[in-house]
Every structure is written in C-alpha cells, then in structure tokens.
Write an enzyme that holds these catalytic residues in place. Sequence first.
Site, mmCIF file in Angstrom:
data_model
loop_
_atom_site.group_PDB
_atom_site.id
_atom_site.type_symbol
_atom_site.label_atom_id
_atom_site.label_comp_id
_atom_site.label_asym_id
_atom_site.label_seq_id
_atom_site.Cartn_x
_atom_site.Cartn_y
_atom_site.Cartn_z
ATOM 1 N N ASP A 205 0.853 -1.193 0.000
ATOM 2 C CA ASP A 205 0.000 0.000 0.000
ATOM 3 C C ASP A 205 0.886 1.239 0.000
ATOM 4 O O ASP A 205 2.121 1.129 -0.069
ATOM 5 C CB ASP A 205 -1.004 -0.013 1.173
ATOM 6 C CG ASP A 205 -2.360 0.537 0.730
ATOM 7 O OD1 ASP A 205 -2.398 1.682 0.246
ATOM 8 O OD2 ASP A 205 -3.369 -0.184 0.850
ATOM 9 N N HIS A 280 -2.638 2.718 -4.739
ATOM 10 C CA HIS A 280 -2.138 2.266 -3.426
ATOM 11 C C HIS A 280 -0.690 1.786 -3.555
ATOM 12 O O HIS A 280 -0.309 0.766 -2.955
ATOM 13 C CB HIS A 280 -3.013 1.138 -2.861
ATOM 14 C CG HIS A 280 -4.358 1.617 -2.368
ATOM 15 N ND1 HIS A 280 -4.521 2.300 -1.173
ATOM 16 C CD2 HIS A 280 -5.599 1.517 -2.908
ATOM 17 C CE1 HIS A 280 -5.810 2.583 -1.008
ATOM 18 N NE2 HIS A 280 -6.486 2.130 -2.047
ATOM 19 N N GLU A 345 -9.793 1.977 -5.796
ATOM 20 C CA GLU A 345 -9.600 3.377 -5.425
ATOM 21 C C GLU A 345 -8.528 4.122 -6.229
ATOM 22 O O GLU A 345 -7.821 4.962 -5.681
ATOM 23 C CB GLU A 345 -9.298 3.473 -3.915
ATOM 24 C CG GLU A 345 -10.459 2.967 -3.077
ATOM 25 C CD GLU A 345 -10.228 3.072 -1.564
ATOM 26 O OE1 GLU A 345 -11.182 3.448 -0.868
ATOM 27 O OE2 GLU A 345 -9.122 2.760 -1.092
HETATM 28 C C1 ACM Z 1 -10.752 -1.188 0.277
HETATM 29 O O1 ACM Z 1 -11.239 -1.096 1.427
HETATM 30 N N1 ACM Z 1 -10.248 -0.108 -0.296
HETATM 31 C C2 ACM Z 1 -10.736 -2.432 -0.453
#
Ligand code: ACM
Length: 558
Positions: A205, A280, A345
């Site tokens: 991440d 991420h 995201e």
């Molecule tokens: C997530 O909670 N962004 C998978």
Amino acid sequence: MKLTISALAIVLICSIVWSCKPTKTFTQQEISLIPQVQKMTLGQSSFQFTQNTVLSVQNNEQQQIAEKFSNLFVKSAGWKPKISTDCSERSNQILFKSDATLGAEGYLIESSTNRIEITAAGSAGFFYATQTLRQLLPAQLESSQLQDKIDWLVPTISITDSPAFKWRGYMLDVSRHFFPKEDILQLIDYLAVHKINTLHLHLVDDQGWRIEIKKYPKLTTLGAWRVDHEDKPWNSRPKQVAGEKATNGGFYTQADIREMVAYAQSRYINIVPEIEMPAHVTAALSAYPQYSCTGGPFTVLPGGVWPITDIYCAGKDSTFLFLQDILTEVMELFPSKYIHIGGDEATKKEWDKCPKCKKRIKEEGLKNSGELQSYFIKRIEKFINSKDRILLGWDEILEGGLPPKATVMSWRGTQGGIDAAKQGHDVVMTPVNPCYFDFYQGPKEEEPLAIGGFNPLQKVYEYDLIPKELDSESAKHILGAQANLWTEYVSTFKHAQYMTFPRVAAMAEVLWSPKDVRNWDDFYLRIRRFTKRYDQMGINYAKSAFKPAVNPVAPEKK
Ligand code: ACM
Ligand code: ZN
C-alpha cells in the site's frame, strides 16, 4: 499356578483402576464448539485422554495432524498421547479412518468411553476433527502452565460436520502497520482453531511495501520504511522531508514468506498475497518512480492520502514488465490459486494528463481512463492466467468490464458481488458492513480509536452473505466471505487481536455452520464460555463485544 495367580492379580488391579477412571456426564451447556457443528448427539459418559492414549494414523499427513493435536497436551498435561501407525482396534485409542464419500473438509467423530473414531475423506477433514476434539477438551488444555488437577475428558458424542462455504477468510493489512512473521504465525494458530481456511495478506500500500522481491531490492530497502509520525493523527501526518530518516516499517524476507506459507498450509490455511495495482502504490513508486506517469519523486507515506492519484503509468510497457517480474516471484512463493491484485480506489487524474496513457487509450480504442483501468487489469490477468492462477481483485475491477476469468471481492457493499455473480464470476463477499473489522465493535467512548463505522458482534453473526437478488444458480458463485482488518489505527498485534476476537468467531460460524444450527442467543452463550479458551491461549479479545449492540457511534468513513 503362580502364573495364573499373577494373571488374576493383574486383571483385578486393572479392573479396579478401570472402575476408578474418572467419568462424567456432560451437559449441552458444557460444550462450546465454535463454529457450531452441523449435527451432534451427546452421550451419557466420557472418554479420558491419558499418557497411554494412542492416536492411530494411516499415513504421514494424518501423523502430522495427530502430532499437532498431541503436542497440545505437552505443557498443560505434562505428557502427550502417543502416535502409532498400527490401526488395529485397541482401547484408549483415537482411531483415524478414511471415508472417501465425505466432502473435502468434512469429518465425523464417534466417541465412546474406550475409543474415539474420527473419519474423514482427506487431511483437511482430519485436521478439523482434531480442532473440534480440542474444543471438547477442557479450556486448560491451552495453558502454557502445568494443570495437574484436570481430568482430560471429552464427552461420548457423535458429530457430523462439514462447512457451509469454502472461502472462510480473514485479511490482515500489513502495510499500514507491519506485523512481523512471529505475529503472523501466532495469528495462523488462532485462526485455525476457528476453522478459517484463508489468510489474505495485504502486502502493498502507500504506507509500506512488505515483501522482498529479489529483482527489485529497493522495494524493501526504500519502500518498506517511512518516517515515524505515529504520534500524530493518521490523516494529518507530514510527508518525509529531505534529511529525515525513514525508521518505521519492516518487511518479510522470501524465507519468512516460505515459512509462513508452510506453517499455514500445515494448518489448512491458504495464504492469498495481495499486490496492489494500479493505485495504493506510493511505497513502490518511492523506490521505482519511473513506473509512474510523472516520474516522481515520491516518498513512502507515513499516514493517510486521499484521493490516490500517484499510481502506475498504464501507458508504459515497462510498468507491465516490472509488475510481471514481481508477480513471477510472488507466484513462486505462494502456491495460492488466487493472486489478489487490488484494483481499488485509483483516481486517474495523472492518466488523463499523461501523453503515454493518452496514447494507450487511443491505440487500444478505449473510451477513457476508466476503460484504461480495465485494460490494465485484463493485461495483468492474462499474465496471471498464463501461470495457471486466478486473478482476484476488489470490486472496482468490474468497471470498464471484468477480466474474463477474474474472481471479485465485493467490498463497497454487495452490488459488485451481485453483478459479478450474475455475469458468472466467482465472488468473495466482504462488504464493509459487517466485514470490516477496523470498525468499532462497542460504544465509541469506551473503545480505542478506530476508523469509524459500527460492526458489533451480533451484526457480524447475523450476516447473511447470499444476496437476495441472486437466483440459486448465480448464488453458487458466492465462494464465501471474509473479515478484513485494515490497520491505519492498529499498530500492535495485541490491538489487532482485540479488533479480531471475538468477531472472527462470529464470522467463522457464519461461514462454517448451516443456517439451521445458527442462533444468536446460543452463540452468545457459547462465545462467552469460549473466552475461557481465549484466556488460556493468551488471546487479547474485546470484552466490549459483549455489550448490547447500541446505535451506530460514528460516521462511516469507508
Ligand atoms: C478497500 O477497502 N479499499 C478495499
Ligand atoms: Zn501514464
């Protein structure tokens, strides 16, 4: 004549000893199995484990399972049952028997005063049978101190058991905070008791890259470390400045990974690695900024970031070669059929500006940067499929069209899972409600700071994971569900345990036990008794979970 008298004496002594053997009639209330078994008939008497008990096994796999079970007695009883490959019937015996008609994970237990027979088709079933036997034994079995006043009795009982779902998952985010190998091994032990069979490790991440990749050493020499602002709130931590040392972090070496995978395998847990892309990935870009659109520079983030715009460039072929190299090493380390590539995201602001990304959109006949994400994931899927693995991703991978063979993890509610299942794709349900274990589980004022939300024990327990919108055919694509522990607000393993237990017990029962044996009131009593076992195991569970579920306490951030 002498011989006859001695023989008689032996028979007499044996029968006296036999008649003095402690026995007990168990009541239902004394049995707290979690997850609850499919079917159980309780007898009137008991079987006693002693140092003369013999576990009779048929093969090496069973021997290893028996060994683990037997080792549970070493510290608490001060002795351990023996193991033998002689399967002829005898007294004081645990007899392993095979029956190919039982499902892959199913098993039977038939115990009498003299013998316990456990029957399964394969080793997973035998392993689960031993976990059930373990739970039938006194909680003191789990103690690391000698317990010399205990009779190691289990009831005479007949159990038929097998799981409702095949994906019984738990995810730990080891990026936002790093948890060393020793914690993961301990966690695996704890999860195995609950018959959880999948551990998803969120290895990548913005805040840390956690897996050694030999071809790209900077991923861990640089990407695993961030400046330490743990004293400041997660969402207001300043970025690293020139001259500041990155001291917070850590990573798993490849040897660590091999050890964790093998440890999990021997407890019938598959570790699913997650290598996030295209977003991420600030930690990766800090080490290798050339795979971004802008070229950087970047630093590993010490706290929150939103929106996530620093992502891999989808216009550069070199990005895909970099990711394929990484995935190659990952797939060599993890035998998992599923390889999780994240996919969530991504804000495509840089893609919209980047000449290379724009060129890719044009050349591939894509409509926009949304479809470029789909192109990205599909290209990665081809590579993963070429190694005979299945791509797994968060439900954003539906956007712009699902990769043909992908499995979806539905987290933003259930719609992603419903859509994917209707399209014939397999799905793991992990909607934030109730599967996010970073949410509060008790009154906010009394709880350690959490990200928000409210997922108390009862809400987890009452989760019905098959969406009503699915017909029975599509419902078959729901492989199971998973509890996810994100760790922005969780920096120690003790705290991770607190967020996990006892909620994971509720999730385990949702995933293992048939609906007709699931009952909140009954579970509540069982889990309260089960905490005696947690106490002996040293598990730091949340006592607040047992408070009545009140109204939501904080706005949900996720
Ligand atoms: C997530 O909670 N962004 C998978
Ligand atoms: Zn680009």
